[in-house]
Design a protein around this motif. Structure first.
Motif, short mmCIF file in Angstrom:
data_model
loop_
_atom_site.label_atom_id
_atom_site.label_comp_id
_atom_site.label_asym_id
_atom_site.label_seq_id
_atom_site.Cartn_x
_atom_site.Cartn_y
_atom_site.Cartn_z
N TRP A 1 13.28 14.03 22.86
CA TRP A 1 12.56 14.88 22.06
C TRP A 1 10.69 15.45 22.93
CZ3 TRP A 1 14.57 18.55 19.29
CH2 TRP A 1 15.74 18.41 18.76
N ALA B 1 9.17 18.62 24.70
CA ALA B 1 8.75 19.33 24.64
C ALA B 1 7.80 19.18 26.01
CB ALA B 1 7.52 18.42 23.42
N LEU C 1 9.76 22.85 19.10
CA LEU C 1 8.70 22.24 19.79
C LEU C 1 8.73 23.35 21.68
CD1 LEU C 1 10.09 18.10 19.70
CD2 LEU C 1 8.18 19.91 19.35
N LEU C 2 9.39 23.74 21.43
CA LEU C 2 9.55 25.02 22.57
C LEU C 2 9.67 26.62 21.85
CD1 LEU C 2 9.41 23.88 25.41
CD2 LEU C 2 11.19 24.94 25.52
#
Length: 332
Positions: free
Chosen positions: A257, A261, A288-289
């Motif tokens: 992760w 990110a 996160l994106l």
């Protein structure tokens, strides 16, 4: 060190040199050239031989590097590569280390070595602003490469629709298409099952039909069978199962992760309706994106690039049309 061998896409065969997972009659005569790169430096270098299926192209098109999954081969991408090349793009498919015509028994099968291979190919061919397209383990390698080349500590320019704008200078990567791949940690039990499956192949297969049937039948079985080689009176995989299992070890229970990110190029995630990426993992990817684009292909599974290459091509084509090239700023 380099070498070249000519090939024609669309021919059916077990050697993998001219074999292809056919995606239709369009541009069936398109040709590719086999190129060999020998790495002698960087992570996992040590004289490792890499084989490339180079479809040529370029001009006003984009550069794309296609990455197959675990135990796969570059020819899996022929159906998609043929269409992309017809659009004028520069298209190259890599036999990743341990696979196909590349180094069969590399000493280093770390994720860092796979990433270093990708960067070495880009540098060797002089490819910039490249879009990586990877399926499964190849998609995971594309993800890590995008993270490794991100401009950490330097926020990307103002985004257009949640995507980083181009800055006017050449970058190694301009985007990534992840097919059935994500940053979530793999269940060690699932990875162990993959290893057991690879070890259980009844090799040598006595015929192509027998191989296709065992490997799932239909376009998926055909695509896997295209990666076999003929020797000693039968058809054999062009990989060592133990090398594949060793390649998986680093992913057991380890999520990525933080790397996800860090990515600062546009990303398209393509999932099969019956694939391996759970909805909660995709939701976290999107959180996160925020600029992440996503698509789910109905009626497909993990090998959707073999099941529906035309649909995948359409998705990639749309993504390319919305992904900025170097020197183009959509904010002006």
């Amino acid at each position: 060190m380099t070498g070249t061998t000519a090939g024609t896409a669309g021919a059916s065969g077990a050697s993998g040199t001219t074999g292809a997972a056919s995606a239709g009659a369009a541009s069936a005569g398109a040709t590719w050239t086999e190129r060999t790169l020998v790495r002698d430096s960087g992570p996992g270098g040590e004289g490792v031989r890499l084989s490339l299926r180079d479809w040529g192209g370029g001009g006003t098109g984009r550069s794309l590097l296609l990455l197959h999954g675990l135990a796969g081969h570059a020819g899996e991408w022929d159906g998609v590569a043929r269409r992309l090349r017809a659009d004028g793009h520069r298209v190259v498919a890599l036999d990743q280390r341990g696979h196909g015509a590349s180094e069969r028994h590399p000493k280093d099968v770390s994720r860092a070595a796979y990433v270093a291979d990708i960067l070495a190919v880009l540098d060797h061919l002089g490819l910039t602003d490249t879009v990586l397209v990877g399926q499964s383990y190849g998609g995971h390698a594309a993800l890590l490469t995008a993270a490794a080349t991100a401009h950490r500590g330097h926020p990307p320019p103002t985004a257009h629709r949640g995507r980083p704008a181009a800055t006017g200078h050449h970058r190694r990567l301009a985007g990534a298409v992840l097919v059935e791949a994500g940053p979530g940690g793999a269940d060690p039990a699932v990875l162990a099952g993959v290893g057991d499956w690879l070890r259980a192949w009844p090799v040598p297969f006595p015929s192509r039909d027998a191989a296709v049937a065992h490997l799932g039948g239909g376009p998926v079985g055909e695509g896997w069978a295209d990666g076999l080689e003929e020797r000693d009176g039968g058809l054999w995989p062009r990989f060592d199962p133990e090398i594949m299992i060793a390649s998986l070890a680093e992913n057991a229970g380890r999520a990525r992760w933080e790397e996800w990110a860090a990515i600062d190029v546009p990303v398209l995630a393509v999932l099969g309706q019956n694939g391996i990426i759970p909805a909660e993992e995709y939701d976290e990817m999107s959180r996160l994106l925020p600029g992440l684009r996503g698509a789910c292909v109905p009626g497909t599974g993990h090998d959707l690039h073999l099941e529906r290459p035309g649909v995948l091509y359409d998705l990639i084509d749309g993504f390319l049309s919305e992904t900025p090239c170097a020197g183009v700023d959509f904010n002006t």
